[in-house]
Write a protein that holds these residues in place. Structure first.
Motif, PDB file in Angstrom:
ATOM      1  N   LEU A 102       0.821  -1.205   0.000  1.00  0.00           N
ATOM      2  CA  LEU A 102       0.000   0.000   0.000  1.00  0.00           C
ATOM      3  C   LEU A 102       0.861   1.264   0.000  1.00  0.00           C
ATOM      4  CD1 LEU A 102      -2.787  -1.019   2.539  1.00  0.00           C
ATOM      5  CD2 LEU A 102      -3.103  -0.625   0.097  1.00  0.00           C
ATOM      6  N   SER A 103       2.054   1.186   0.533  1.00  0.00           N
ATOM      7  CA  SER A 103       2.924   2.369   0.644  1.00  0.00           C
ATOM      8  C   SER A 103       3.709   2.606  -0.640  1.00  0.00           C
ATOM      9  CB  SER A 103       3.891   2.205   1.821  1.00  0.00           C
ATOM     10  OG  SER A 103       3.165   2.026   3.022  1.00  0.00           O
ATOM     11  N   SER A 104       4.348   1.575  -1.180  1.00  0.00           N
ATOM     12  CA  SER A 104       5.263   1.769  -2.307  1.00  0.00           C
ATOM     13  C   SER A 104       4.945   0.890  -3.507  1.00  0.00           C
ATOM     14  CB  SER A 104       6.709   1.493  -1.861  1.00  0.00           C
ATOM     15  OG  SER A 104       6.807   0.167  -1.337  1.00  0.00           O
ATOM     16  N   GLY A 105       3.862   0.137  -3.463  1.00  0.00           N
ATOM     17  CA  GLY A 105       3.537  -0.735  -4.579  1.00  0.00           C
ATOM     18  C   GLY A 105       2.742  -0.025  -5.648  1.00  0.00           C
ATOM     19  N   GLN A 106       2.452  -0.758  -6.724  1.00  0.00           N
ATOM     20  CA  GLN A 106       1.640  -0.219  -7.802  1.00  0.00           C
ATOM     21  C   GLN A 106       0.150  -0.358  -7.468  1.00  0.00           C
ATOM     22  OE1 GLN A 106       2.751  -1.835 -11.560  1.00  0.00           O
ATOM     23  NE2 GLN A 106       4.875  -1.122 -11.453  1.00  0.00           N
ATOM     24  N   ASP A 107      -0.700   0.266  -8.342  1.00  0.00           N
ATOM     25  CA  ASP A 107      -2.140   0.273  -8.073  1.00  0.00           C
ATOM     26  C   ASP A 107      -2.722  -1.135  -8.032  1.00  0.00           C
ATOM     27  OD1 ASP A 107      -2.092   2.987  -7.928  1.00  0.00           O
ATOM     28  OD2 ASP A 107      -2.772   3.318  -9.995  1.00  0.00           O
ATOM     29  N   ILE A 108      -2.264  -2.000  -8.925  1.00  0.00           N
ATOM     30  CA  ILE A 108      -2.822  -3.347  -8.964  1.00  0.00           C
ATOM     31  C   ILE A 108      -2.477  -4.126  -7.701  1.00  0.00           C
ATOM     32  CG2 ILE A 108      -0.807  -4.281 -10.195  1.00  0.00           C
ATOM     33  CD1 ILE A 108      -2.769  -6.094 -11.717  1.00  0.00           C
ATOM     34  N   GLN A 109      -1.292  -3.849  -7.128  1.00  0.00           N
ATOM     35  CA  GLN A 109      -0.923  -4.503  -5.879  1.00  0.00           C
ATOM     36  C   GLN A 109      -1.750  -3.969  -4.713  1.00  0.00           C
ATOM     37  OE1 GLN A 109       3.307  -3.582  -6.127  1.00  0.00           O
ATOM     38  NE2 GLN A 109       3.769  -5.757  -6.460  1.00  0.00           N
ATOM     39  N   GLY A 110      -1.980  -2.624  -4.710  1.00  0.00           N
ATOM     40  CA  GLY A 110      -2.822  -2.061  -3.661  1.00  0.00           C
ATOM     41  C   GLY A 110      -4.245  -2.581  -3.738  1.00  0.00           C
ATOM     42  N   THR A 111      -4.782  -2.761  -4.965  1.00  0.00           N
ATOM     43  CA  THR A 111      -6.131  -3.305  -5.126  1.00  0.00           C
ATOM     44  C   THR A 111      -6.214  -4.733  -4.590  1.00  0.00           C
ATOM     45  OG1 THR A 111      -6.427  -1.932  -7.098  1.00  0.00           O
ATOM     46  CG2 THR A 111      -7.948  -3.768  -6.801  1.00  0.00           C
ATOM     47  N   SER A 112      -5.153  -5.523  -4.798  1.00  0.00           N
ATOM     48  CA  SER A 112      -5.154  -6.900  -4.273  1.00  0.00           C
ATOM     49  C   SER A 112      -5.142  -6.909  -2.759  1.00  0.00           C
ATOM     50  CB  SER A 112      -3.948  -7.661  -4.821  1.00  0.00           C
ATOM     51  OG  SER A 112      -2.734  -7.132  -4.306  1.00  0.00           O
ATOM     52  N   VAL A 113      -4.453  -5.953  -2.142  1.00  0.00           N
ATOM     53  CA  VAL A 113      -4.454  -5.868  -0.676  1.00  0.00           C
ATOM     54  C   VAL A 113      -5.842  -5.513  -0.168  1.00  0.00           C
ATOM     55  CG1 VAL A 113      -3.533  -4.592   1.294  1.00  0.00           C
ATOM     56  CG2 VAL A 113      -2.013  -5.296  -0.542  1.00  0.00           C
ATOM     57  N   VAL A 114      -6.521  -4.555  -0.838  1.00  0.00           N
ATOM     58  CA  VAL A 114      -7.868  -4.167  -0.424  1.00  0.00           C
ATOM     59  C   VAL A 114      -8.830  -5.333  -0.577  1.00  0.00           C
ATOM     60  CG1 VAL A 114      -9.788  -2.617  -0.915  1.00  0.00           C
ATOM     61  CG2 VAL A 114      -7.456  -1.740  -0.936  1.00  0.00           C
ATOM     62  N   ALA A 115      -8.686  -6.097  -1.661  1.00  0.00           N
ATOM     63  CA  ALA A 115      -9.550  -7.260  -1.854  1.00  0.00           C
ATOM     64  C   ALA A 115      -9.296  -8.336  -0.805  1.00  0.00           C
ATOM     65  CB  ALA A 115      -9.329  -7.841  -3.253  1.00  0.00           C
ATOM     66  N   ASN A 116      -8.068  -8.393  -0.283  1.00  0.00           N
ATOM     67  CA  ASN A 116      -7.713  -9.405   0.724  1.00  0.00           C
ATOM     68  C   ASN A 116      -7.998  -8.933   2.148  1.00  0.00           C
ATOM     69  OD1 ASN A 116      -6.610 -12.043   1.132  1.00  0.00           O
ATOM     70  ND2 ASN A 116      -4.747 -11.093   1.938  1.00  0.00           N
ATOM     71  N   LEU A 117      -8.624  -7.764   2.308  1.00  0.00           N
ATOM     72  CA  LEU A 117      -8.879  -7.207   3.639  1.00  0.00           C
ATOM     73  C   LEU A 117      -9.735  -8.136   4.514  1.00  0.00           C
ATOM     74  CD1 LEU A 117      -8.589  -4.814   5.595  1.00  0.00           C
ATOM     75  CD2 LEU A 117     -10.634  -3.827   4.520  1.00  0.00           C
ATOM     76  N   PRO A 118     -10.818  -8.760   4.028  1.00  0.00           N
ATOM     77  CA  PRO A 118     -11.586  -9.665   4.897  1.00  0.00           C
ATOM     78  C   PRO A 118     -10.760 -10.825   5.442  1.00  0.00           C
ATOM     79  CG  PRO A 118     -12.870  -9.103   2.953  1.00  0.00           C
ATOM     80  CD  PRO A 118     -11.502  -8.572   2.718  1.00  0.00           C
ATOM     81  N   VAL A 119      -9.807 -11.332   4.654  1.00  0.00           N
ATOM     82  CA  VAL A 119      -8.951 -12.422   5.123  1.00  0.00           C
ATOM     83  C   VAL A 119      -8.036 -11.935   6.232  1.00  0.00           C
ATOM     84  CG1 VAL A 119      -7.220 -14.122   4.427  1.00  0.00           C
ATOM     85  CG2 VAL A 119      -9.059 -13.508   2.849  1.00  0.00           C
ATOM     86  N   LEU A 120      -7.464 -10.755   6.053  1.00  0.00           N
ATOM     87  CA  LEU A 120      -6.606 -10.191   7.100  1.00  0.00           C
ATOM     88  C   LEU A 120      -7.401  -9.927   8.381  1.00  0.00           C
ATOM     89  CD1 LEU A 120      -4.525  -7.630   4.979  1.00  0.00           C
ATOM     90  CD2 LEU A 120      -3.802  -9.875   5.800  1.00  0.00           C
ATOM     91  N   MET A 121      -8.670  -9.498   8.247  1.00  0.00           N
ATOM     92  CA  MET A 121      -9.487  -9.260   9.427  1.00  0.00           C
ATOM     93  C   MET A 121      -9.797 -10.562  10.164  1.00  0.00           C
ATOM     94  SD  MET A 121     -10.044  -6.047   9.914  1.00  0.00           S
ATOM     95  CE  MET A 121     -11.371  -6.188  11.087  1.00  0.00           C
ATOM     96  N   ARG A 122      -9.941 -11.638   9.454  1.00  0.00           N
ATOM     97  CA  ARG A 122     -10.177 -12.925  10.124  1.00  0.00           C
ATOM     98  C   ARG A 122      -8.917 -13.430  10.817  1.00  0.00           C
ATOM     99  NH1 ARG A 122     -13.110 -14.113   5.278  1.00  0.00           N
ATOM    100  NH2 ARG A 122     -11.324 -15.290   4.480  1.00  0.00           N
ATOM    101  N   GLN A 123      -7.766 -13.214  10.211  1.00  0.00           N
ATOM    102  CA  GLN A 123      -6.518 -13.753  10.765  1.00  0.00           C
ATOM    103  C   GLN A 123      -6.001 -12.920  11.938  1.00  0.00           C
ATOM    104  OE1 GLN A 123      -3.899 -13.933   7.401  1.00  0.00           O
ATOM    105  NE2 GLN A 123      -4.914 -15.743   6.501  1.00  0.00           N
ATOM    106  N   ASN A 124      -5.940 -11.611  11.754  1.00  0.00           N
ATOM    107  CA  ASN A 124      -5.356 -10.746  12.786  1.00  0.00           C
ATOM    108  C   ASN A 124      -6.099  -9.416  12.781  1.00  0.00           C
ATOM    109  OD1 ASN A 124      -3.732  -9.492  14.647  1.00  0.00           O
ATOM    110  ND2 ASN A 124      -1.800 -10.033  13.647  1.00  0.00           N
ATOM    111  N   PRO A 125      -7.285  -9.352  13.396  1.00  0.00           N
ATOM    112  CA  PRO A 125      -8.078  -8.117  13.303  1.00  0.00           C
ATOM    113  C   PRO A 125      -7.421  -6.916  13.974  1.00  0.00           C
ATOM    114  CG  PRO A 125      -9.071  -9.679  14.833  1.00  0.00           C
ATOM    115  CD  PRO A 125      -7.980 -10.402  14.157  1.00  0.00           C
ATOM    116  N   ALA A 126      -6.770  -7.122  15.092  1.00  0.00           N
ATOM    117  CA  ALA A 126      -6.194  -5.979  15.817  1.00  0.00           C
ATOM    118  C   ALA A 126      -5.107  -5.296  14.993  1.00  0.00           C
ATOM    119  CB  ALA A 126      -5.642  -6.457  17.157  1.00  0.00           C
TER     120      ALA A 126
END
Length: 861
Positions: free
Chosen positions: A62-86
């Motif tokens: 999200l800091s230094s990647g390209q737009d397509i990489q940032g979009t993949s991180v946003v799409a993976n947000l529910p998985v990150l919330m399940r694994q480590n919400p805090a």
């Protein structure tokens, strides 16, 4: 002609060389493109350290990647919330909030979906969600792109449903007041209208009255027609929130004013909202306010404003039934005629139109008329209620006929969907729409057939059992039309490419044993199912046909026909040349185990199934091994001990002789599963109690079929014998009337012999009828009709054993008995070597001798 041929050949050769040159050019162009996909610098910039954790990798991208990489991180947000919400809330979500300010459309849409997924999965509490995510959603509501703004609005409306009232009031309602002002943009006011309708369902009536109703009035009088239309559609939700009193004093006047608006879309939305709120208005409001508005809408729909025709036809059923209590007979007839006019709109030439005008009808008008007739078909059940089902044939049958024969498929499709509802409403008069059922079954469009098949079992049951008040003649007459229609529908589905419709149709045809006779199923449907299993190439269709065939076999009432079908299944499927047929035989055996008793399967199919252990195709042996646990569950000890030995022998052979690795793996797994299985015994056990009761009920029904068949045979024999005896008595009387008084002595001797034989025959016949009647009453006695309720084990077991013995004897000797039956029917009393029959033969001989002697005396005189 030869020069032309040569010129063509030369031309084709030049084309060929031209194509080759073009291909060479393409390969030359393709090489630099392939090299320039990604440069080493770009690949290095896209590469991420593999030792980073998921949270650190997300923050880095999200800091230094390209737009397509940032979009993949946003799409993976529910998985990150399940694994480590805090950690996700502390480190990743702030980065997403920063990136969304400058993000493109794709990332914005992805974020809206991810935020909604986090809410639905309940990864965090609702208070944490409102604290962390709600502000981001509100910030992006007024995005310059309309698609992005609508995506965030849908997410916000879903969040409002889950939020507590206090958060809705402080976080959403307070900013809403400023966003709904006339000074705001059009997009902001439209968003405020939709939020206001959702918020009205969450808050108390006094808060809505104080803080929301002033905004509602101002938005209903907005200068833009889009805002007025949007707010008018939300008035229904506002009315539900404030109650009937405020609806009558505040909402209804606004709706009346909007119904007279200059914009057609505003008038249309006002009409639809009025119809949806009919249950909140009292009789005075309906008669004095709503009914005049509706009448004006109906009058303008054909004259000045055809834009509301589609909506009016869609809501007409609900409108007529909502205003039913206040209609006068004249108004009732007027609305019914209006519905009839809409139902045939576009099918016939209107008054005042000539041929040129009809040819000038645009495509949009035709589509509109089709939609109107489709809506009329949708509302037809409601109109049946409106006119009362007793008046259906007089008032609505002609319209029902027209809609079922409409030239457009969507109209007939809608009628096929609503056919079951109409049949239920007609109840005892359902026979009046039998011809339309046949028409829809034979429709040229498979979409119509697919829509009708959904409730076909219920419709057929109503057709055959619904007209009880009108006698059985109508039901009997309706069956011959239905059977050809059903066979035609199946054949049309089979020849089409829509195999799902064919599968659905075959599944629904399993209801036919409850509709038509066993012989009709046997001659018209059962062999067709077997043909489908053997010839069709679609696996789901074959399985559906196999199960339906098993249902037909289950309810077949003639043992000879059952034996024939079983023999064909074993020979053509189980012993077929194609391995595909042998696989279908195993599928059929699964259905047999599901529908029939354990003893039936063991008697006819157990050994043919085990023979497939020697099948040359590995797939067949593999499927058989997977089926062996179910096969073993059909055994009962000690009755089926010899079958258990056969099963164990086949498994040993598979373990020793199997060469295919995959089959051997499944065999070993199956052996372990078989070792863990417990075989049920003949007596009831607690762990198998329910299954044993179910199996005993199946076995009882199978034996009842055998007993009913035996009783029918005995009845036919008795009827045939009584007919023969009455014929002989009539012949004897005729001969007695011609004989001379001189021969009275010899005639008296013959008559005494024949009368004694006849009386003996009557006594024998009476005794057999008494035994058959007592047997039938014993079979159908309620004590035995419900074995589940019989706690006495000895009586139930005794009954079952006696019946099973009778069933086995009937099954084993059926081929011989069938010839005996035919000989008995042709030779009269030849099949009954009883004393009475011998007396009859003796009396007949004496009578013949007496007749010869009398004739000789006549000749001598």
């Amino acid at each position: 002609m030869r020069p032309i041929i040569f010129s063509k050949m030369d031309f084709s050769h030049s084309n060929l060389f031209g194509y080759i040159e073009d291909l060479q050019e393409l390969t030359i162009i393709e090489r630099p493109v392939r090299r320039s996909l990604k440069t080493p610098e770009e690949i290095e910039r896209l590469t991420v350290d593999e030792e980073l954790s998921d949270i650190e990798r997300a923050v880095y991208l999200l800091s230094s990647g390209q737009d397509i990489q940032g979009t993949s991180v946003v799409a993976n947000l529910p998985v990150l919330m399940r694994q480590n919400p805090a950690e996700t809330l502390r480190r990743v979500l702030p980065k997403i909030r920063e990136v969304l300010h400058v993000a493109g459309v794709e990332m914005q849409l992805t974020a809206a979906v991810s935020f909604l997924t986090v809410l639905q999965e309940e990864s965090v509490s609702i208070h944490t969600y409102s604290h962390s995510f709600l502000h981001i959603i509100l910030q992006n509501l007024e995005h310059r792109d309309a698609g992005v703004s609508n995506a965030w609005l849908e997410t916000l409306l879903a969040v409002i449903e889950a939020l507590p009232k206090e958060i809705v009031r402080h976080e959403i309602l307070n900013p809403l007041v400023s966003k709904a002002q006339l000074s705001q943009t059009l997009q902001s006011r439209l968003v405020s209208c939709k939020i206001m309708g959702k918020v009205a369902n969450k808050l108390e009536a006094h808060i809505i009255k104080r803080e929301i109703l002033p905004l509602v009035k101002s938005l209903c009088q907005d200068v833009e027609y889009e805002v007025r239309t949007c707010m008018c559609r939300q008035l229904e939700h506002v009315a539900r929130g404030i109650g009937t009193e405020l609806t009558k004093t505040v909402v209804l006047p606004e709706l009346v004013e909007l119904a007279r608006d200059e914009g057609s879309s505003v008038r249309l939305s006002a009409f639809e909202t009025l119809v949806n709120l009919l249950d909140m208005f009292d009789a005075d409001d309906r008669s004095q306010t709503v009914l005049p508005l509706v009448k004006s809408f109906c009058e303008k729909s054909f004259k000045a404003d055809e834009s509301i025709l589609v909506s009016l036809s869609f809501h007409l059923g609900k409108l007529c039934n909502g205003l039913y209590g206040i209609f006068t007979p004249e108004q009732h007839l007027r609305f019914l005629e209006f519905y009839k006019k809409l139902s045939t709109l576009g099918l016939q030439q209107e008054n005042g139109h000539n041929d040129n005008q009809l040819h000038l009808q645009t495509l949009e008008q035709e589509k509109k008329y089709i939609s109107v007739r489709k809506n009329c078909a949708y509302n037809f059940p409601a109109m049946v209620v409106f006119v009362d089902p007793k008046n259906f044939h007089l008032e609505l049958y002609s319209i029902f006929f027209c809609l079922c024969h409409d030239p457009e498929v969507p109209v007939r499709y809608t009628m096929a969907i609503s056919f079951f509802e109409v049949a239920k409403l007609l109840n005892s008069d359902v026979y009046t729409i039998h011809k339309e059922l046949v028409t829809l079954l034979q429709d040229e469009s498979l979409e119509v057939l697919d829509a009708l098949v959904g409730h076909l079992p219920e419709i057929l049951e109503l057709m055959t059992n619904g007209g009880e008040n009108n006698g059985s003649e109508s039901k009997l007459l309706s069956i011959p039309d239905l059977i050809p229609a059903l066979t035609t529908a199946e054949q049309r589905a089979a020849t089409s490419l829509k195999w799902r419709t064919h599968e659905k149709l075959l599944q629904k045809y399993a209801c036919l044993p409850h509709i038509i006779s066993s012989d009709q199923i046997y001659y018209r449907f059962l062999h067709r199912m077997l043909t489908i299993i053997l010839t069709n190439n679609v696996l789901p269709v074959q399985k559906a046909a196999a199960r339906t065939l098993c249902v037909y076999l289950r309810y077949n009432r003639k043992q000879e026909q059952r034996h024939e079908v079983i023999q064909k299944l074993i020979e053509q499927l189980g012993q077929g040349k194609s391995y595909w047929n042998r696989l279908r035989f195993l599928d059929t055996c699964e259905f047999i185990m599901e529908l029939f008793s354990k003893s039936f399967f063991c008697k006819y199919f157990f050994l043919p199934v085990l023979e497939l252990t020697h099948d040359p195709v590995a797939n067949v042996r593999m499927k058989l091994c997977c089926l062996l646990p179910k096969v073993k569950s059909t055994l009962k000890i000690p009755t089926d001990k010899h079958l258990l030995q056969q099963l164990e022998l086949c498994i040993r052979k598979l373990l020793c002789q199997e060469k295919d690795k995959d089959v051997l793996t499944i065999v070993k797994r199956t052996v372990l599963e078989l070792d863990r299985m417990e075989i049920s015994v003949d007596a009831f056990q607690k762990r198998f109690y329910e299954n044993d009761l179910l199996d005993q009920e199946k076995e009882r029904q199978e034996h009842l079929l055998l007993e009913m068949e035996q009783l029918e045979k005995e009845k036919q024999k008795n009827e045939g014998r009584s007919t023969n005896i009455s014929d002989k008595m009539f012949e004897k009387k005729r001969r007695d009337s011609k004989t001379s008084s001189v021969l009275a002595k010899s005639i008296n001797l013959s008559v005494s012999g024949s009368s004694s034989g006849t009386s003996a025959g009557k006594e024998e016949k009476k005794s057999k009828l008494v035994r058959s009647q007592s047997f039938s009453t014993q079979v159908l006695h309620p004590k035995y009709s419900n074995i589940d309720k019989c706690p006495n084990k000895s009586s139930a077991t005794g009954y079952t054993s006696s019946v099973s013995g009778m069933g086995k004897s009937c099954m084993l000797s059926f081929s011989d008995d069938s010839f005996r039956i035919h000989s008995a029917g042709s030779s009269g009393n030849a099949a009954y070597p009883s004393n009475s029959s011998r007396n009859l033969f003796n009396s007949a001989d004496q009578k013949n001798n007496g007749n010869k002697e009398s004739q000789s005396r006549k000749m001598s005189m």
